[in-house]
Design an enzyme around this catalytic site. Structure first.
Site, mmCIF file in Angstrom:
data_model
loop_
_atom_site.group_PDB
_atom_site.id
_atom_site.type_symbol
_atom_site.label_atom_id
_atom_site.label_comp_id
_atom_site.label_asym_id
_atom_site.label_seq_id
_atom_site.Cartn_x
_atom_site.Cartn_y
_atom_site.Cartn_z
ATOM 1 N N CYS A 40 -43.944 3.707 4.113
ATOM 2 C CA CYS A 40 -44.832 4.146 3.028
ATOM 3 C C CYS A 40 -45.719 5.311 3.509
ATOM 4 O O CYS A 40 -45.204 6.389 3.774
ATOM 5 C CB CYS A 40 -45.644 2.957 2.511
ATOM 6 S SG CYS A 40 -46.428 3.275 0.927
ATOM 7 N N TYR A 41 -47.021 5.092 3.703
ATOM 8 C CA TYR A 41 -47.862 6.181 4.214
ATOM 9 C C TYR A 41 -47.300 6.692 5.547
ATOM 10 O O TYR A 41 -47.336 7.891 5.837
ATOM 11 C CB TYR A 41 -49.311 5.694 4.398
ATOM 12 C CG TYR A 41 -50.236 6.771 4.930
ATOM 13 C CD1 TYR A 41 -50.848 7.674 4.067
ATOM 14 C CD2 TYR A 41 -50.478 6.911 6.301
ATOM 15 C CE1 TYR A 41 -51.674 8.676 4.542
ATOM 16 C CE2 TYR A 41 -51.302 7.906 6.798
ATOM 17 C CZ TYR A 41 -51.900 8.788 5.910
ATOM 18 O OH TYR A 41 -52.716 9.785 6.383
ATOM 19 N N GLY A 90 -59.166 -28.511 15.277
ATOM 20 C CA GLY A 90 -58.427 -27.553 14.455
ATOM 21 C C GLY A 90 -57.148 -27.154 15.188
ATOM 22 O O GLY A 90 -56.977 -27.471 16.369
ATOM 23 N N ASP A 102 -55.994 -24.261 16.334
ATOM 24 C CA ASP A 102 -56.092 -23.359 17.485
ATOM 25 C C ASP A 102 -56.636 -24.059 18.726
ATOM 26 O O ASP A 102 -56.058 -23.961 19.815
ATOM 27 C CB ASP A 102 -56.978 -22.138 17.157
ATOM 28 C CG ASP A 102 -56.497 -21.407 15.909
ATOM 29 O OD1 ASP A 102 -55.362 -21.674 15.482
ATOM 30 O OD2 ASP A 102 -57.253 -20.583 15.372
ATOM 31 N N SER A 103 -57.757 -24.780 18.582
ATOM 32 C CA SER A 103 -58.325 -25.391 19.785
ATOM 33 C C SER A 103 -57.437 -26.542 20.274
ATOM 34 O O SER A 103 -57.357 -26.801 21.471
ATOM 35 C CB SER A 103 -59.775 -25.838 19.575
ATOM 36 O OG SER A 103 -59.866 -26.896 18.663
ATOM 37 N N GLU A 162 -41.035 -4.962 5.152
ATOM 38 C CA GLU A 162 -41.631 -6.194 5.695
ATOM 39 C C GLU A 162 -41.930 -7.218 4.613
ATOM 40 O O GLU A 162 -42.241 -8.369 4.895
ATOM 41 C CB GLU A 162 -42.930 -5.844 6.445
ATOM 42 C CG GLU A 162 -44.131 -5.471 5.577
ATOM 43 C CD GLU A 162 -44.120 -4.020 5.080
ATOM 44 O OE1 GLU A 162 -43.053 -3.387 5.122
ATOM 45 O OE2 GLU A 162 -45.178 -3.530 4.638
ATOM 46 N N LYS A 203 -50.845 -17.173 13.745
ATOM 47 C CA LYS A 203 -51.049 -18.584 13.400
ATOM 48 C C LYS A 203 -49.732 -19.369 13.329
ATOM 49 O O LYS A 203 -49.651 -20.488 13.832
ATOM 50 C CB LYS A 203 -51.763 -18.659 12.044
ATOM 51 C CG LYS A 203 -52.297 -20.018 11.700
ATOM 52 C CD LYS A 203 -53.576 -20.258 12.444
ATOM 53 C CE LYS A 203 -54.322 -21.464 11.963
ATOM 54 N NZ LYS A 203 -55.664 -21.493 12.542
ATOM 55 N N GLY A 222 -50.720 2.806 4.213
ATOM 56 C CA GLY A 222 -52.173 2.971 4.193
ATOM 57 C C GLY A 222 -52.593 3.459 2.826
ATOM 58 O O GLY A 222 -51.750 3.935 2.046
ATOM 59 N N HIS A 257 -41.389 -1.146 1.204
ATOM 60 C CA HIS A 257 -41.940 -1.998 2.271
ATOM 61 C C HIS A 257 -40.892 -2.998 2.758
ATOM 62 O O HIS A 257 -40.716 -4.050 2.146
ATOM 63 C CB HIS A 257 -43.173 -2.741 1.749
ATOM 64 C CG HIS A 257 -44.353 -1.840 1.592
ATOM 65 N ND1 HIS A 257 -45.249 -1.626 2.614
ATOM 66 C CD2 HIS A 257 -44.758 -1.078 0.545
ATOM 67 C CE1 HIS A 257 -46.176 -0.773 2.197
ATOM 68 N NE2 HIS A 257 -45.904 -0.423 0.955
#
Ligand code: XMP
Length: 504
Positions: A81-82, A221, A223-224, A169, A362, A54, A167
Site C-alpha cells: 500500500c503506502y 494472567g 504473560d506472567s 496480510e 500474544k 500508512g 493488503h
C-alpha cells in the site's frame, strides 16, 4: 541466529498483522521504524524487508520516507500500500489521487506472470487507498490491476523490488503473496519454531541470571504465567514467584493458579491480602480512585514480601513484543503502565531485569504456554483487568457484593462454555442499581446484574457479541434462581466506542 525479515513501519495499522503473518510462515520478523538507516538494516542482515502501509499521501512534503539507499542494498523488498507508493515515488514513478478510492474487498486480476502473486486467476483482496501509482518507475512492470487501479501490484524482478497496493496480510485477501515473497523471492528456509525459542530463551535467561536468584510478580494472567513456566524450566529451584491475591479474582481462580505452579521447580508465595485491599477501598466509588488505590496497595504488599525474602537481585517480568512496539521500541526496562506492578523495578533497585517473552506476540505466548504444559485455563485465558472484579462491582466494593458477582460471573461463563461458541471476552458486572421483582409470593427490591460479551480483534474497538437467546435465558434464569439477592439480569449491547469493554 534465525533468518530475519524486517517490517518497516510507516504508520500502518497492520504492522503487527504483517509481522505475525511472516512468523506464521516460520520466519522470524521484527518491526522497526520506517526511518531506520540502510546501514542499520544491513547490520541486521535480513533476508527480506517489508514496508507497511500508512495514512499519508506520498507526494506531500512531510510524508515519511525510508532511507534512499535501501533500494540498492540487494535485499528483496515488498512494499504494501503506502510502502509500494513510496517505493515507486522514490524511484521515479508518479503517484496521484485515484478517480475513486477503493476501500474493502476488491477483485484483483493478474495481468502478467509474477513469482510474487503466483496466480493467474482473479482473487479477492483487501484494498484501502485513495492514491494510485499512475506511472511506474523505469524497469518496473504492473502484474495485476483492478477497475480503479492500473497497478494493483508491480515489480522489478531483476532488482527484487515488489509492491502490492492491496493488503496481503489481511484475512480478506486470498493470496499467497507473503509466503511467495518469503520462500520464492527471499529464499527463506523457514527456520523459526517455538521449540527453538524455548531453547534460545533458556540460554539467554541463564546468561543474564548468572548464578543469582530471580523474583517474579505473578498475576496469573497469560504473560506472567508463561513467563513463570519458562523461567522455572530455565532456572530450576532459583525462581521465586509472589502472587498477591487481592481478593478480586474470579471464582476458584486463585487456587487454580496455585495448583498450576505447585508441581514446578519454583518457590510460589501466595499472599492472601483480600482484607487489606478491601480496607483500602472502603467508601471508594470513583473508578480511577479504585484503580489507583489497588495499584498502590499492590506495590506495598509486594515490597514487603520482597524485603522479607532478603535480597533477590534479578527481577523478571512478562513484557511481550506488542508492549515494546506500541511504545515506539523505546520500552527498555519500564513496566507496562496498565499493569498494577508499575514502578516496581525502579523502587526495588534490581541489578538485572529479565523479559524472556519480549520477542513474542500474544498468540505465540499462548502457544508457548501450551508447550510448557500450563493448563488451558491459564494459557487460553481471556483478558482480565489487573484490578479484577473490583472494577466490575459498581460503586463501593464489599465482600458481600464480590461474592454475588463471583457467582453470577461463574454461571455466565459456565453457560457460555457449554454453548460452545465463545466471544473474545465475556463477564458479569454487578450494577449499583436496585430493581423491583417478584419471587414466590413477595415483592423484592434487589440487585441488577449486567452481562457483557464482546467480539474484537484488538480490544481497541469491539462489538457486542450477539449471544443466542437460549444462552441468555439460561444465564438469566440460573442467576436469578441461584442468587436470591438478584432480581434482574440485563444484557449490555453497546459497542466500543462509545462505551468501553469494562464498565469502570
Ligand atoms: P476497556 O475497558 O479499556 O478494556 O475497553 C480494553 C481491554 O483491556 C482490559 N482492561 C485492563 N487490563 N488492567 C489490565 O491489565 C486494567 O486496568 C484494565 N482495564 C481494562 C479489558 O478487560 C479489555 O480486555
Amino acid at each position: 541466529m534465525n533468518e530475519l525479515v524486517l517490517v518497516l513501519d510507516f504508520g500502518g495499522q497492520y504492522k503487527e498483522l504483517i509481522a505475525r503473518a511472516v512468523r506464521n510462515c516460520g520466519v522470524y520478523s521484527a518491526i522497526e521504524p520506517g526511518s531506520i538507516s540502510a546501514g542499520e538494516i544491513k547490520a541486521r542482515n535480513p533476508i527480506g524487508i517489508i514496508m507497511t502501509g500508512g495514512p499519508d499521501s506520498v507526494y506531500l512534503p512531510l510524508s515519511p520516507r525510508c532511507d534512499g539507499d535501501v533500494w540498492s542494498l540487494g535485499i528483496p523488498v515488498l512494499g504494501i500500500c503506502y510502502g509500494m507508493q513510496m517505493m515507486c515515488h522514490m524511484l521515479g514513478g508518479e503517484i496521484t489521487p485515484g478517480a475513486a478510492g477503493e476501500y474493502g474487498r476488491v477483485v484483483v486480476s493478474p495481468s502478467a506472470p509474477s513469482a510474487l502473486l503466483g496466480a493467474d486467476a482473479p482473487f479477492p483482496a483487501l484494498m484501502s487507498h485513495g492514491d494510485i501509482v499512475s506511472r511506474l518507475p523505469e524497469g518496473f512492470a504492473a502484474t495485476s490491476s483492478t477497475p480503479c487501479c492500473p497497478a494493483a501490484s508491480c515489480e522489478h524482478a531483476g532488482r527484487r523490488l515488489y509492491g502490492t497496493q492491496f493488503h496481503p496480510e489481511s484475512a480478506h485477501t486470498q493470496s499467497k503473496v507473503i509466503r511467495n515473497f518469503l520462500f520464492d523471492i527471499c529464499g527463506a528456509r523457514g527456520d523459526y519454531k517455538l521449540d527453538d525459542y524455548i531453547a534460545t530463551a533458556t540460554e539467554r535467561i541463564r546468561q543474564k541470571a548468572g548464578e543469582e536468584r530471580v523474583l517474579l510478580a505473578l498475576s496469573g494472567g497469560v504473560d506472567s504465567s508463561v513467563c513463570a513456566a519458562l523461567l522455572a524450566k530455565a532456572l530450576p529451584g532459583r525462581l521465586t514467584c509472589i502472587f498477591v491475591d487481592h481478593g478480586f479474582m474470579r471464582q476458584g481462580e486463585g487456587d487454580e493458579i496455585e495448583r498450576a505452579f505447585a508441581s514446578r521447580k519454583l518457590r510460589f508465595i501466595r499472599v492472601n491480602a483480600a482484607d487489606r485491599f478491601l480496607d483500602r477501598l472502603k467508601g471508594v466509588t470513583d473508578p480511577e480512585d479504585k484503580r489507583k488505590r489497588i495499584g498502590e496497595e499492590f506495590i506495598k504488599v509486594f515490597e514487603e514480601q520482597a524485603a522479607a525474602l532478603g535480597n533477590i537481585p534479578v527481577f523478571a517480568q512478562g513484557t511481550i513484543y506488542p508492549d515494546i512496539v506500541e511504545s515506539g521500541g523505546k520500552y527498555g526496562a519500564t513496566i507496562k503502565s496498565h499493569h498494577n506492578v508499575g514502578g516496581l523495578p525502579e523502587r526495588l533497585n534490581f541489578k538485572e531485569i529479565i523479559e524472556p517473552l519480549s520477542g513474542l506476540f500474544k498468540d505465540e505466548v499462548r502457544r508457548l504456554g501450551k508447550k510448557l504444559g500450563l493448563p488451558a485455563s491459564l494459557y487460553a485465558r481471556q483478558p482480565f483487568p489487573g484490578p479484577g472484579l473490583a472494577i466490575r462491582v459498581m460503586g463501593e466494593v464489599t465482600r458481600d457484593k464480590l461474592d454475588v458477582l463471583r457467582r453470577a460471573d461463574a454461571i455466565m461463563r459456565e453457560e457460555i462454555d457449554k454453548s460452545g461458541k465463545k466471544p473474545h471476552q465475556y463477564f458479569a458486572v454487578l450494577t449499583d442499581t436496585r430493581s423491583v421483582g417478584v419471587k414466590g409470593d413477595g415483592r423484592t427490591y434487589d440487585r441488577v446484574v449486567a452481562l457483557r460479551a464482546v467480539t474484537t480483534n484488538d480490544f481497541m474497538t469491539c462489538e457486542y457479541a450477539p449471544l443466542p437467546h437460549k444462552t441468555l435465558r439460561a444465564i438469566s434464569s440460573r442467576i436469578t434462581s441461584e442468587l436470591p439477592s438478584v432480581s434482574r439480569v440485563v444484557y449490555d449491547i453497546t459497542s466500543k466506542p462509545p462505551s468501553t469493554v469494562e464498565w469502570e
